[in-house]
Design a protein around this motif. Sequence first.
Motif, PDB file in Angstrom:
ATOM      1  N   ASN A  30      51.878   0.539  93.251  1.00  0.00           N
ATOM      2  CA  ASN A  30      52.223   1.481  92.193  1.00  0.00           C
ATOM      3  C   ASN A  30      52.197   0.740  90.863  1.00  0.00           C
ATOM      4  O   ASN A  30      51.731  -0.394  90.789  1.00  0.00           O
ATOM      5  CB  ASN A  30      53.581   2.151  92.453  1.00  0.00           C
ATOM      6  CG  ASN A  30      54.730   1.155  92.465  1.00  0.00           C
ATOM      7  OD1 ASN A  30      54.577  -0.009  92.077  1.00  0.00           O
ATOM      8  ND2 ASN A  30      55.895   1.599  92.909  1.00  0.00           N
ATOM      9  N   GLU A  31      52.719   1.365  89.812  1.00  0.00           N
ATOM     10  CA  GLU A  31      52.606   0.746  88.493  1.00  0.00           C
ATOM     11  C   GLU A  31      53.449  -0.526  88.354  1.00  0.00           C
ATOM     12  O   GLU A  31      53.250  -1.289  87.413  1.00  0.00           O
ATOM     13  CB  GLU A  31      53.020   1.738  87.413  1.00  0.00           C
ATOM     14  CG  GLU A  31      54.489   2.183  87.477  1.00  0.00           C
ATOM     15  CD  GLU A  31      54.850   3.102  86.335  1.00  0.00           C
ATOM     16  OE1 GLU A  31      54.710   2.676  85.174  1.00  0.00           O
ATOM     17  OE2 GLU A  31      55.245   4.254  86.592  1.00  0.00           O
ATOM     18  N   TYR A  32      54.358  -0.786  89.320  1.00  0.00           N
ATOM     19  CA  TYR A  32      55.184  -1.980  89.226  1.00  0.00           C
ATOM     20  C   TYR A  32      54.661  -3.121  90.090  1.00  0.00           C
ATOM     21  O   TYR A  32      55.225  -4.206  90.084  1.00  0.00           O
ATOM     22  CB  TYR A  32      56.632  -1.656  89.617  1.00  0.00           C
ATOM     23  CG  TYR A  32      57.250  -0.603  88.720  1.00  0.00           C
ATOM     24  CD1 TYR A  32      57.521  -0.868  87.386  1.00  0.00           C
ATOM     25  CD2 TYR A  32      57.522   0.678  89.205  1.00  0.00           C
ATOM     26  CE1 TYR A  32      58.060   0.091  86.555  1.00  0.00           C
ATOM     27  CE2 TYR A  32      58.066   1.652  88.376  1.00  0.00           C
ATOM     28  CZ  TYR A  32      58.332   1.351  87.054  1.00  0.00           C
ATOM     29  OH  TYR A  32      58.861   2.301  86.222  1.00  0.00           O
ATOM     30  N   GLY A  33      53.600  -2.894  90.865  1.00  0.00           N
ATOM     31  CA  GLY A  33      53.030  -3.980  91.637  1.00  0.00           C
ATOM     32  C   GLY A  33      52.665  -3.570  93.054  1.00  0.00           C
ATOM     33  O   GLY A  33      52.655  -2.385  93.410  1.00  0.00           O
ATOM     34  N   VAL A  34      52.379  -4.583  93.864  1.00  0.00           N
ATOM     35  CA  VAL A  34      51.926  -4.388  95.242  1.00  0.00           C
ATOM     36  C   VAL A  34      53.116  -4.552  96.188  1.00  0.00           C
ATOM     37  O   VAL A  34      53.892  -5.501  96.068  1.00  0.00           O
ATOM     38  CB  VAL A  34      50.824  -5.402  95.597  1.00  0.00           C
ATOM     39  CG1 VAL A  34      50.359  -5.222  97.036  1.00  0.00           C
ATOM     40  CG2 VAL A  34      49.652  -5.253  94.646  1.00  0.00           C
ATOM     41  N   GLY A  35      53.258  -3.625  97.138  1.00  0.00           N
ATOM     42  CA  GLY A  35      54.385  -3.656  98.058  1.00  0.00           C
ATOM     43  C   GLY A  35      54.115  -4.498  99.294  1.00  0.00           C
ATOM     44  O   GLY A  35      53.114  -5.223  99.387  1.00  0.00           O
ATOM     45  N   LEU A  36      55.029  -4.411 100.265  1.00  0.00           N
ATOM     46  CA  LEU A  36      54.897  -5.159 101.512  1.00  0.00           C
ATOM     47  C   LEU A  36      53.800  -4.547 102.378  1.00  0.00           C
ATOM     48  O   LEU A  36      53.546  -3.351 102.327  1.00  0.00           O
ATOM     49  CB  LEU A  36      56.233  -5.154 102.262  1.00  0.00           C
ATOM     50  CG  LEU A  36      57.399  -5.849 101.542  1.00  0.00           C
ATOM     51  CD1 LEU A  36      58.684  -5.675 102.345  1.00  0.00           C
ATOM     52  CD2 LEU A  36      57.102  -7.328 101.329  1.00  0.00           C
ATOM     53  N   PRO A  37      53.146  -5.372 103.214  1.00  0.00           N
ATOM     54  CA  PRO A  37      52.029  -4.852 104.003  1.00  0.00           C
ATOM     55  C   PRO A  37      52.475  -4.213 105.313  1.00  0.00           C
ATOM     56  O   PRO A  37      53.507  -4.550 105.884  1.00  0.00           O
ATOM     57  CB  PRO A  37      51.197  -6.109 104.279  1.00  0.00           C
ATOM     58  CG  PRO A  37      52.214  -7.207 104.332  1.00  0.00           C
ATOM     59  CD  PRO A  37      53.276  -6.833 103.328  1.00  0.00           C
TER      60      PRO A  37
END
Length: 684
Positions: free
Chosen positions: A255-262
């Motif tokens: 999202n606009e705040y970055g990449v999450g956990l996979p």
Amino acid sequence: MVENASGSKTAFVNVRVLDTPGAPQNLIVREVTRNSVSLVWDAPLIDGGSRVRSYIVEKRESTRKAYSTVCASCHKSSWKVGDLEEGKMYFFRVLAENEYGIGLPVETIRPVKVSERPLPPGKVSVREVTGTSITLTWEKPDHDGGSKITGYIVEMQSYDSDKWSQVMVVKTNEALVTGLTQGEEYMFQITKNSLTLTWEPPLLDGGSKIKHYIVEKRESTRKVYSPVTTCNKMSCKVEPLPEGGIFFFRVLAENEYGVGLPAKTIEPIKISENRIIRPQMSTYTVQVGHDLKIEVPVAGHPKPTITWTKDGTVLKQTTRVNVADTAHHTTLTIKDATREDGGMYSINVSNTLGSKDCETDPMYNQTLVVSAGETFSLEANVEGKPIPTAQWFKGTVEVENSARAEIKNTDFKALLVVKEAIRVDGGQYTLVLTNVAGTKTVPFSVKVLDRPGPAEGPLTVSNVTEEKCSLSWLPPSHDGGASISHYIIQKRETSRLAWTVVSSDCVATMIKVTKLLKGNEYIFRVMAVNKYGVGEPLESVPVIMRNPFVPPGSPRELEITNITRDSMTVCWNRPENTGGREIVGYIVEKRDRAGVRWTKCNKRSVTDLRFRVTGLTEDHEYEFRVSAENAAGIGQPSPPTSYLKACDPTFEPGCPTNAHVYTTFSCVLTVFVTNLLQNLLRST
């Protein structure tokens, strides 16, 4: 504010700090071809007080360390980098520029391989046909996309069907298809080895819409994942894949705040002919009384038979339980879920080539949402012979009886009551039932709605100068059951008790603090904010506002040369200590013996190690000294020279030269000496 006996008056002054811009945001690789990469990004959060007038786009090969400029003046937030070498890996970065200079860069996290999917195979020809088989040949693709072709997939479609089914995977340009029905009409197509992944959106979107998903793969013999593609759908076809290769796959949401956990595949997948792809399952969360729907992608050739079980018992179709199978999915639907519907669900997928089993994670969660200050209870019916013992855990720590947590377990019921819930009471609870026959675990999920906890420390203060510094921190470990909307940053001098707001709407986990006073000691603090209120503060250690460098030392070994009646040349050597920063110039001063004040000789900064002082008064005596200057200021002056008089130099006369005979007489010889006309010598 000014104040006297008659009252007070306050005036406000707006100050805008002018600086270089921050790093651009959200650099994304939009498209990759055989010789180009398209990049897009967002403007910096901080423009440095001046409009961003252009961007600088740079690239570097993964085997090199130096970046080269692709475009030095990009006036939009996207750029297509061309003339790339097919098959190579590249990093890219973008820098913003305003009228005060170039800001910090944003870089691609992973290298990008310049390649693309291969073109379709060429003309397909039928070489031989029998009653039950057909031999096909085809031409290689005109372009392999920058990577070697690892295999071809032969697919077949019967005349009365609109679906393609995979027949085989071959490495050569020829295939023998058997098992056909005599008299039937078929269509064939040739593709590359591929695999289709599907997934569900994350339960938590981080308070911002999911922009896209990042799909990555890694071979089972390696530890590092490599990017495959980015997509906006919840499915992706990965191709080409080498036949016989064993791969793990993972998907990350951004999202606009970055990449999450996979989310990762549980087991490695082997790319082979006539394979069954293991259906991927995960923990499903549903509240009591709501419908539970589990949809699982399934692939196999021949078409597999699918069987659902719960805790080892085959599920039967009822008015509440329904299983529906399609060509590529199997779906389990349970209406009006109850606690008894929790458990271990399994799928058995089988065909003539074999079978595979897949299980859900132990028990789906029943999420209980409470507000801070309320009392909540977790309970479960207990059955077993012999009667099992019950234990409650929060995370990995066993829950014990206390003033707020009360355990009321009986032989047939387990009950945990938590009074006056606070933020840290939220999380995962587990009921563990044990007897001689085994162990059973039942998870519960509790969400407590409250203000967020303190930001994760330490609150780091960096890049400290006389008037500014940078702060950075991590998001709080407890968000209070709601996404963090922003942060409040405050400061205070250690000599005062009142806090002053630096920023009341900071959305990032870092900020640059300006307008600080030289030499003052400050403490900073950060508070996270969600929709339920302002969280507890995280404070920094006291920091004194001063430059990390000092003025330089004194220049050495002063020497005065080329003395005339109105000028002298002063020479010196560099100071032994530069103060930690580069010396930007020198200041030369003089003092008349008849005076008491030192006078500056140079109007502009001197960068050489010598300076000619002019405008001296003849026959006056002078002494000189030199000071060095860097970004921290002017250092101590050198020891003064001895007094020297401003006068033209004088020399003793030299020896006569070029003597010759001018006139000869019998008794008198007159000799003229050039250069000494005033001397006349006689001899007889």
